[in-house]
Design a protein around this motif. Structure first.
Motif, PDB file in Angstrom:
ATOM      1  N   GLY A  98       0.834  -1.193   0.000  1.00 39.22           N
ATOM      2  CA  GLY A  98       0.000   0.000   0.000  1.00 39.22           C
ATOM      3  C   GLY A  98       0.865   1.238   0.000  1.00 39.22           C
ATOM      4  O   GLY A  98       2.022   1.200  -0.406  1.00 39.22           O
ATOM      5  N   LYS A 110      -3.237   3.567   3.000  1.00 47.29           N
ATOM      6  CA  LYS A 110      -4.182   3.058   2.006  1.00 47.29           C
ATOM      7  C   LYS A 110      -3.620   1.756   1.430  1.00 47.29           C
ATOM      8  O   LYS A 110      -2.603   1.772   0.744  1.00 47.29           O
ATOM      9  N   PRO A 111      -4.263   0.629   1.726  1.00 44.15           N
ATOM     10  CA  PRO A 111      -3.764  -0.649   1.212  1.00 44.15           C
ATOM     11  C   PRO A 111      -4.039  -0.814  -0.277  1.00 44.15           C
ATOM     12  O   PRO A 111      -5.004  -0.268  -0.803  1.00 44.15           O
ATOM     13  N   ARG A 113      -5.394  -3.240  -2.800  1.00 41.55           N
ATOM     14  CA  ARG A 113      -6.284  -4.398  -2.715  1.00 41.55           C
ATOM     15  C   ARG A 113      -5.813  -5.531  -3.613  1.00 41.55           C
ATOM     16  O   ARG A 113      -5.362  -5.314  -4.729  1.00 41.55           O
ATOM     17  N   ASP A 114      -5.976  -6.744  -3.111  1.00 40.25           N
ATOM     18  CA  ASP A 114      -5.672  -7.950  -3.865  1.00 40.25           C
ATOM     19  C   ASP A 114      -6.971  -8.485  -4.451  1.00 40.25           C
ATOM     20  O   ASP A 114      -7.876  -8.863  -3.705  1.00 40.25           O
ATOM     21  N   PRO A 115      -7.099  -8.513  -5.778  1.00 36.31           N
ATOM     22  CA  PRO A 115      -8.368  -8.963  -6.360  1.00 36.31           C
ATOM     23  C   PRO A 115      -8.711 -10.402  -5.996  1.00 36.31           C
ATOM     24  O   PRO A 115      -9.882 -10.745  -5.870  1.00 36.31           O
ATOM     25  N   ASP A 118     -10.255 -10.222  -2.569  1.00 34.78           N
ATOM     26  CA  ASP A 118     -11.496  -9.449  -2.509  1.00 34.78           C
ATOM     27  C   ASP A 118     -12.642 -10.087  -3.290  1.00 34.78           C
ATOM     28  O   ASP A 118     -13.801  -9.836  -2.995  1.00 34.78           O
TER      29      ASP A 118
END
Length: 143
Positions: A98, A110-111, A113-115, A118
């Motif tokens: 992030g 703010k990380p 995101r790993d799809p 998620d």
């Protein structure tokens, strides 16, 4: 990583031990030098990148960094035959996590995101949650 006979403070080169030294001693010396070089690189700047400032916004990248190395040596003595051997290796992994955003004196992490985490994992849990009860009922009826 390159091997050289001189230690260079600006690079990650590691000097190779004297060729006349036994393999076990040479490997130990090489691993010590490698650990010193990698240990010097394993610092805060390896995880928190250089800040980037544009107008009133400062962004500091954050990553997870892992260092690893290992080695071994061998010696075989059979009658008149004798052998030495040695080897080693290492690796580095860096993965972005992030960034820290600094604006008007307030810092916010703010990380990235790993799809897979998620989307795929919740979808797999949903499918398992709907299919598992049906499979249990089918197995109970089959008795």
């Amino acid at each position: 990583m390159t091997a050289s006979n001189q230690d260079n403070a600006d690079s990650t080169s590691v000097s190779v031990p004297d060729a006349d030294a036994p393999a076990a001693g040479a490997t130990a010396v090489l691993l010590e030098r490698l650990a010193e070089k990698l240990g010097g690189r394993a610092s805060v700047t390896a995880v928190y990148g250089e800040p980037v400032t544009v107008d009133v916004l400062t962004v500091i990248p954050v990553a997870k960094v892992g260092f690893g190395f290992g080695g071994g040596a061998g010696r075989m003595v059979e009658g008149a035959k004798a052998g030495d051997g040695g080897g080693g290796g290492g690796g580095v992994e860096a993965r972005p996590l992030g960034y820290i955003e600094i604006r008007d004196g307030a810092a916010t992490y703010k990380p990235i995101r790993d799809p897979w985490g998620d989307i795929v994992l919740p979808l797999a849990a949903l499918l398992l949650g709907t299919a598992l009860p049906k499979a249990v009922r089918a197995l109970r009826r089959g008795r």
